[in-house]
Motif scaffolding. Structure first.
Motif, PDB file in Angstrom:
ATOM      1  N   LEU A  73      35.570  21.388  -6.830  1.00 42.23           N
ATOM      2  CA  LEU A  73      34.247  21.322  -7.455  1.00 42.23           C
ATOM      3  C   LEU A  73      34.226  20.302  -8.586  1.00 42.23           C
ATOM      4  N   SER A  74      35.279  20.253  -9.376  1.00 45.45           N
ATOM      5  CA  SER A  74      35.358  19.281 -10.472  1.00 45.45           C
ATOM      6  C   SER A  74      35.324  17.854  -9.943  1.00 45.45           C
ATOM      7  N   ALA A  75      35.998  17.623  -8.834  1.00 44.23           N
ATOM      8  CA  ALA A  75      35.984  16.282  -8.238  1.00 44.23           C
ATOM      9  C   ALA A  75      34.581  15.913  -7.775  1.00 44.23           C
ATOM     10  N   VAL A  86      24.361  18.681  -5.611  1.00 43.29           N
ATOM     11  CA  VAL A  86      24.347  17.878  -4.387  1.00 43.29           C
ATOM     12  C   VAL A  86      24.811  16.458  -4.704  1.00 43.29           C
ATOM     13  N   VAL A  87      25.335  15.791  -3.675  1.00 44.51           N
ATOM     14  CA  VAL A  87      25.650  14.366  -3.776  1.00 44.51           C
ATOM     15  C   VAL A  87      24.956  13.650  -2.623  1.00 44.51           C
ATOM     16  N   ASN A  88      24.581  12.408  -2.869  1.00 45.52           N
ATOM     17  CA  ASN A  88      23.888  11.616  -1.865  1.00 45.52           C
ATOM     18  C   ASN A  88      24.824  11.327  -0.690  1.00 45.52           C
ATOM     19  N   THR A 115      29.333  19.721   7.303  1.00 48.87           N
ATOM     20  CA  THR A 115      28.901  19.670   5.913  1.00 48.87           C
ATOM     21  C   THR A 115      27.480  20.189   5.740  1.00 48.87           C
ATOM     22  N   PRO A 116      27.296  21.172   4.859  1.00 52.60           N
ATOM     23  CA  PRO A 116      25.945  21.669   4.586  1.00 52.60           C
ATOM     24  C   PRO A 116      25.116  20.605   3.856  1.00 52.60           C
ATOM     25  N   MET A 117      23.885  20.395   4.315  1.00 55.00           N
ATOM     26  CA  MET A 117      22.981  19.409   3.716  1.00 55.00           C
ATOM     27  C   MET A 117      21.704  20.126   3.270  1.00 55.00           C
ATOM     28  N   ASP A 118      21.070  19.582   2.222  1.00 53.87           N
ATOM     29  CA  ASP A 118      19.772  20.116   1.828  1.00 53.87           C
ATOM     30  C   ASP A 118      18.674  19.408   2.630  1.00 53.87           C
ATOM     31  N   LEU A 119      17.422  19.726   2.354  1.00 55.57           N
ATOM     32  CA  LEU A 119      16.312  19.155   3.125  1.00 55.57           C
ATOM     33  C   LEU A 119      16.207  17.639   2.970  1.00 55.57           C
ATOM     34  N   ASP A 124      25.371  19.492  -0.001  1.00 56.96           N
ATOM     35  CA  ASP A 124      25.505  20.664  -0.866  1.00 56.96           C
ATOM     36  C   ASP A 124      27.006  20.870  -1.062  1.00 56.96           C
ATOM     37  N   TYR A 125      27.545  20.251  -2.119  1.00 56.09           N
ATOM     38  CA  TYR A 125      28.998  20.246  -2.268  1.00 56.09           C
ATOM     39  C   TYR A 125      29.574  21.603  -2.661  1.00 56.09           C
TER      40      TYR A 125
END
Length: 140
Positions: A73-75, A86-88, A115-119, A124-125
């Motif tokens: 999570l820190s990374a 979230v990250v792009n 990998t889970p993605m948002d809309l 979603d990291y």
């Protein structure tokens, strides 16, 4: 005659390439370094089956007092300055393909399949971190 020389060069080049391809990676290291690698591997291989698996890594992290989930999570947080969780996807894909231990396009696509993605299509990291540390239900 010219074609015979070309054929000879091709065989020589193929032989040289085959020798390079089959070279032993350990020849790059001194014997003392190889012994250190073996010792490190045996420390991580907790169940002594010759394979480092998820449970071996979990046990190693717990012995070191490190929470693997928090480390991951820190990374990811480094790529999320706004703290949205979230990250792009496109930016992250570019990083994976071009930085440090580069991923192949096939490896990136394989990772994104789980990998889970948002809309908006961002990663979603926090959910991805859970999958990395606890496994994907589909895997079991």
């Amino acid at each position: 005659m010219a074609s015979r020389k070309a054929g000879t060069r091709s065989k020589a080049a193929a032989t040289k390439q085959a020798q390079r391809g089959s070279s032993n990676v350990f020849s790059m290291f001194e014997q003392a370094q190889i012994q250190e690698f073996k010792e490190a591997f045996s420390c991580i291989d907790q169940n002594r089956d010759g394979i480092i698996c998820k449970s071996d890594l979990r046990e190693t992290y717990s012995q070191l007092g490190t929470d693997p989930e928090e480390a991951i999570l820190s990374a990811f947080r480094m790529f999320d300055p706004s703290g949205k969780g979230v990250v792009n996807k496109d930016e992250f894909k570019q990083l994976l393909l071009t930085q440090a231990d580069k991923f192949s396009l096939a490896e990136v696509e394989q990772m994104f399949a789980l990998t889970p993605m948002d809309l908006a299509g961002d990663i979603d990291y926090k959910s991805l971190c859970y999958i990395i540390t606890h496994g994907d239900e589909k895997e079991e």
